[in-house]
Design a protein around this motif. Structure first.
Motif, short mmCIF file in Angstrom:
data_model
loop_
_atom_site.label_atom_id
_atom_site.label_comp_id
_atom_site.label_asym_id
_atom_site.label_seq_id
_atom_site.Cartn_x
_atom_site.Cartn_y
_atom_site.Cartn_z
N VAL A 1 5.28 -40.50 9.14
CA VAL A 1 6.13 -40.95 8.01
C VAL A 1 5.69 -40.27 6.71
N GLY A 2 4.42 -40.00 6.59
CA GLY A 2 3.89 -39.38 5.37
C GLY A 2 4.38 -37.95 5.15
N ASP A 3 4.95 -37.33 6.18
CA ASP A 3 5.45 -35.95 6.05
C ASP A 3 6.92 -35.89 5.66
N THR A 4 7.61 -37.05 5.66
CA THR A 4 9.07 -37.04 5.52
C THR A 4 9.54 -36.33 4.25
N GLU A 5 8.86 -36.59 3.13
CA GLU A 5 9.30 -35.98 1.87
C GLU A 5 9.28 -34.45 1.97
N GLU A 6 8.20 -33.92 2.53
CA GLU A 6 8.09 -32.46 2.66
C GLU A 6 9.10 -31.91 3.66
N ILE A 7 9.36 -32.65 4.73
CA ILE A 7 10.35 -32.20 5.71
C ILE A 7 11.72 -32.10 5.03
N LEU A 8 12.07 -33.14 4.27
CA LEU A 8 13.39 -33.16 3.64
C LEU A 8 13.50 -32.12 2.53
N ALA A 9 12.37 -31.72 1.94
CA ALA A 9 12.40 -30.67 0.91
C ALA A 9 12.57 -29.29 1.54
N LEU A 10 12.18 -29.15 2.80
CA LEU A 10 12.25 -27.84 3.46
C LEU A 10 13.69 -27.43 3.77
N TYR A 11 14.52 -28.39 4.21
CA TYR A 11 15.83 -28.01 4.76
C TYR A 11 16.78 -27.31 3.79
N PRO A 12 16.88 -27.76 2.52
CA PRO A 12 17.79 -27.03 1.61
C PRO A 12 17.30 -25.60 1.36
N GLN A 13 16.01 -25.35 1.53
CA GLN A 13 15.50 -23.99 1.33
C GLN A 13 15.79 -23.12 2.56
N ALA A 14 15.62 -23.69 3.74
CA ALA A 14 15.88 -22.93 4.97
C ALA A 14 17.39 -22.75 5.21
N PHE A 15 18.18 -23.77 4.81
CA PHE A 15 19.64 -23.73 5.02
C PHE A 15 20.34 -23.98 3.67
N PRO A 16 20.38 -22.96 2.80
CA PRO A 16 20.94 -23.20 1.46
C PRO A 16 22.42 -23.59 1.48
N ASP A 17 23.15 -23.25 2.56
CA ASP A 17 24.59 -23.54 2.59
C ASP A 17 24.93 -24.79 3.39
N GLU A 18 23.92 -25.50 3.87
CA GLU A 18 24.19 -26.69 4.68
C GLU A 18 23.38 -27.86 4.17
N GLU A 19 23.94 -29.06 4.24
CA GLU A 19 23.22 -30.26 3.85
C GLU A 19 22.78 -30.99 5.12
#
Ligand SMILES: CC(C)(COP(=O)(O)OP(=O)(O)OC[C@H]1O[C@@H](n2cnc3c(N)ncnc32)[C@H](O)[C@@H]1OP(=O)(O)O)[C@@H](O)C(=O)NCCC(=O)NCCS
Length: 170
Positions: free
Chosen positions: A7-25
């Motif tokens: 659970v402690g990693d969730t914030e970092e996981i959610l911050a990664l996705y807009p960077q890896a997939f800039p055109d997808e939410e």
């Protein structure tokens, strides 16, 4: 370093996705899946203490068959850390864990040029939850994990966060 996330990693996981997939939410999907830790495997790659790569597997089955399949998605690596083998390491590590759990077949909707290297092949018997357009049909792939048998034909049944047609466009 690769490990299962907490659970402690969730914030970092959610911050990664807009960077890896800039055109997808993908954050609502990933967040909803992380809440279902009974049916997902969440692995992350770290550089020193920072989370730089993440992969999810969702355990699933078909209408006729129990939970002996898994869907690989999403997979994301921070742009600054791509092409350094992190994505491949997460896929291979995840596949090993799926095999150890007794999963017989792993599905993915993604670029065949990338997933072929792990042994994924076009899947024609088990259908995605929503029809894949003809021009992207080769993106729907699977890999059988011996010694378990692959799933028999049918439509893949996934938990509710996956049941949105927009998630199934190759
Ligand atoms: C696709 C992705 C997960 C690959 O992870 P990675 O750590 O960069 O990849 P690896 O270092 O393990 O593998 C690099 C190899 O994959 C290839 N590759 C990377 N992205 C690719 C893509 N979208 N399609 C085909 N090949 C790709 C590279 O050219 C390289 O090939 P080589 O080994 O022949 O030189 C990562 O680049 C990423 O997060 N991209 C943005 C999000 C995305 O498209 N995710 C795909 C999910 S289906």
């Amino acid at each position: 370093m690769i490990r299962e996330t907490t659970v402690g990693d969730t914030e970092e996981i959610l911050a990664l996705y807009p960077q890896a997939f800039p055109d997808e939410e993908l954050r609502p999907l990933v967040s909803a899946l992380l809440d279902r830790d009974q049916v997902v495997l969440s692995l992350a790659g770290f550089n020193k203490k920072s989370l730089v790569a993440h992969i999810l597997f969702t355990i699933c089955g078909t209408e006729e068959q129990d939970q002996t399949g898994a869907l690989l998605a999403p997979l994301g690596v921070l742009p600054s850390h791509q092409k350094q083998g992190l994505g491949s390491s997460l896929v291979k590590s995840g596949l090993e864990k799926m095999r150890a759990k007794g999963i017989g077949q792993v599905f993915v909707l993604g670029d065949p040029g990338y997933y072929r290297r792990f042994g994924f092949l076009p899947e024609q018997h088990v259908l995605a939850p929503y029809p894949i357009p003809e021009e992207g049909a080769d993106a729907w792939q699977s890999l059988s994990l011996a010694p378990r048998a692959p799933l028999s034909a049918g439509r893949l049944m996934l938990p509710e966060p996956w049941m949105a047609p927009d998630l199934w466009k190759p």
